[in-house]
Design a protein around this motif. Structure first.
Motif, PDB file in Angstrom:
ATOM      1  N   VAL A  14       3.700   4.054   8.126  1.00  0.00           N
ATOM      2  CA  VAL A  14       4.220   2.895   7.429  1.00  0.00           C
ATOM      3  C   VAL A  14       4.635   1.804   8.400  1.00  0.00           C
ATOM      4  O   VAL A  14       4.375   0.629   8.188  1.00  0.00           O
ATOM      5  N   SER A 528       8.307  -2.741   4.277  1.00  0.00           N
ATOM      6  CA  SER A 528       7.872  -1.363   4.089  1.00  0.00           C
ATOM      7  C   SER A 528       8.940  -0.404   4.579  1.00  0.00           C
ATOM      8  O   SER A 528       9.721  -0.715   5.480  1.00  0.00           O
ATOM      9  N   SER A 529       8.997   0.773   3.966  1.00  0.00           N
ATOM     10  CA  SER A 529      10.032   1.737   4.296  1.00  0.00           C
ATOM     11  C   SER A 529       9.488   3.146   4.190  1.00  0.00           C
ATOM     12  O   SER A 529       8.463   3.391   3.532  1.00  0.00           O
ATOM     13  N   THR A 530      10.200   4.060   4.839  1.00  0.00           N
ATOM     14  CA  THR A 530       9.886   5.476   4.707  1.00  0.00           C
ATOM     15  C   THR A 530      11.171   6.259   4.839  1.00  0.00           C
ATOM     16  O   THR A 530      12.140   5.805   5.453  1.00  0.00           O
TER      17      THR A 530
END
Length: 580
Positions: A14, A528-530
């Protein structure tokens, strides 16, 4: 706080390929002060959250160490990480333990201290050692006394030939500070360097810091945040025509400058000194608060941190605050902390705060502690946060008092009297503050395991967290999403949620938020993230960014998420401009 290799590997798809330089994570451990905030080696703004380890150091039962063994320290560090997501501890150190004989450091004590400190460093927790004292020394108190102290070794007290201690009709141990002649005389002697005792303290502190520098690995030492030279300083007795303001400037500040030089000598030149104002600055009931807080020092700069405590003495009185704490209870008090740090040209940390867990005011504890955490997160009340996010202010670092795995299970001979064995609470002066007993929480995990921005790739503009903690069976909700943002409100529902708004930078490490255990988080953000374990990683990039972290009762649809993103995108610029 630390972007560990495993976390970064999980985020690669990501966030892009993690730089090889992050493999050893040392840069993420190296804290300095820059532009009024803690920053790590990647330039990210860092927030420290955790506990004091531990009031056990005030007791003789384990030789003035936080733990009976390194194994206990290791299990405690792991439990703290798992139960609360803490990334920092204020780690108590005893002068009496380090130098029981004048001029001779106890190498066994230092070795055990280092091993116990290493347990937290190895768990990924930043460590702030603190030279702790209360009422100057336990050796001032007779074996039949109602009270006890901690700090200076016996040989220091023997040099002073102090009068028989007596606090008269004191109803709280803290009254000894201003009403016990022995405590007043001994404390004053330290600041006046009578019998060379301040010289000796600085000398042993230099050697102790040198020992830690030499016996921790470079990677471990990188995780040592700095040093707290003296807990809750007070004059003892003011000199003629002196008050807390002039005492801080003419006596306390030169001591801190001297200690700063000792840190440099011992190899701690890249770490800040966490300096405390006069102890009466630490509460909301003191007249001296208006004349303390280093008003005359000018900018102290990035080699020092403004290090204060906060206790609500009005609430502890049971009379002056008859009800419970509410939304925004401490916004003004903690706003003053932020303002003093800004005026001093540095950052702030609240290294002690909390409220008794038992006793006649403990019914207030769930609300008092929630209000203190709320004030650490933002200088706004929940009622005002969404309409004025630009006034949120910096997120304050803090370490709650305290984390004592032996709570309620002590065997302390009070003032070495075998007829006065202390077992309950903290085992010290009738206090009971520990958030744990053994490795089990004694407080609501919703309160203690919090969403917080551990490292921000850029500059934080606004942050809030609604923990939905409980006061008995009552859910405490102080920050509701406004009706003008229906899509966001629908996603949040009745669950915990937090919001971060930041001005991003293109750094080599992501923004990291600690996510509470068991929080099945939905993230609504423009970046964006995770998620990996208890860390939420948000991609680093320039520009204004927002992230909502919530736990909706049902998974939101794509259209619901899109509607919430649209609302947040329209609202977020108000955090940058300071206008609603």
């Amino acid at each position: 706080m630390r972007a560990l290799v495993a976390v970064l590997a999980a985020a690669t798809a990501v966030l892009g390929t993690a730089p090889a330089a992050m493999a050893d994570d040392v840069r993420a451990r190296q804290l300095t002060v820059h532009n009024g905030t803690f920053v790590d080696g990647y330039g990210r703004e860092v927030v420290l959250r955790g506990f004091n380890v531990s009031g056990e150091v005030k007791l003789a039962e384990n030789g003035f160490l936080p733990f009976a063994s390194t194994a206990d320290a290791q299990s405690s560090a792991q439990a703290m990480r798992q139960l609360t997501g803490a990334n920092a501890v204020r780690f108590l150190v005893s002068w009496a333990g380090a130098e029981p004989t004048r001029g001779q450091l106890d190498q066994t004590y230092l070795a055990k201290l280092t091993d116990q400190m290493r347990a937290f460093l190895d768990a990924g927790i930043e460590v702030l050692p603190d030279y702790h004292q209360d009422l100057y020394s336990r050796y001032l108190f007779n074996t039949g006394s109602w009270y006890s102290g901690d700090g200076a070794p016996k040989w220091v007290v023997d040099l002073g030939h102090y009068p028989q201690e007596n606090c008269g009709a004191c109803v709280h141990w803290g009254q000894n500070v201003t009403q016990n002649g022995a405590v007043q005389d001994a404390t004053s002697d330290f600041w006046h360097n009578a019998n060379g005792v301040q010289d000796e303290f600085v000398s042993q502190a230099t050697q102790t810091m040198q020992y830690l520098h030499d016996h921790l690995t470079a990677d471990e030492f990188a995780g040592v945040a700095g040093m707290d030279p003296w807990n809750e300083p007070y004059a003892g007795r003011y000199d003629a025509n002196q008050n807390s303001q002039t005492w801080e400037q003419n006596t306390l500040w030169p001591f801190f400058q001297r200690f700063r030089q000792a840190m440099d000598t011992a190899g701690w030149q890249d770490k800040p000194a966490f300096v405390e104002p006069s102890m009466f600055w630490n509460a909301n009931i003191s007249f001296e608060r208006q004349t303390g807080g280093f008003l005359d020092t000018g900018a102290i700069g990035s080699r020092y941190v403004f290090n204060t405590h906060f206790y609500d003495e009005l609430a502890q009185s049971g009379v002056l605050m008859p009800g419970k704490a509410g939304d925004g209870q401490y916004s003004t008090d903690f706003g003053t902390i932020r303002d003093r740090a800004q005026a001093l040209g540095t950052t702030a940390i609240v290294t002690e705060f909390g409220h008794p867990l038992t006793g006649y005011t403990s019914d207030k504890t769930p609300t008092v502690d929630k209000a203190m955490y709320q004030a650490l997160d933002s200088r706004l009340s929940g009622a005002n946060w969404w309409s004025h996010p630009g006034q949120s202010g910096p997120v304050l670092s803090g370490t709650q008092w305290h984390w004592d795995v032996y709570s309620g299970q002590h065997h302390e001979l009070m003032n070495d009297n075998p007829s006065k064995v202390q077992t309950i609470g903290d085992g010290w002066n009738g206090e009971d503050y520990s958030s744990v007993q053994g490795n089990q929480l004694r407080q609501d995990p919703r309160l203690l395991d919090r969403l917080y921005p551990a490292a921000v790739a850029g500059h934080t503009l606004a942050f809030t967290y609604e923990d939905r903690s409980r006061d008995g069976s009552q859910v405490l909700t102080w920050n509701s999403v406004p009706s003008s943002m229906p899509a966001t409100s629908a996603i949040v529902g009745s669950g915990r949620y937090g919001v971060l708004v930041w001005q991003g930078s293109d750094l080599a490490a992501p923004t990291e938020l600690h996510v509470p255990a068991g929080m099945n988080a939905t993230v609504v953000s423009d970046v964006s993230s995770t998620r990996s374990g208890d860390q939420l990683l948000l991609a680093a990039s320039p520009g204004l960014h927002y992230a909502l972290v919530a736990e909706p009762s049902a998974s939101p649809s794509d259209s619901q998420l899109a509607a919430a993103r649209a609302e947040l995108a329209q609202w977020a610029p108000s955090a940058a401009t300071g206008t609603p």
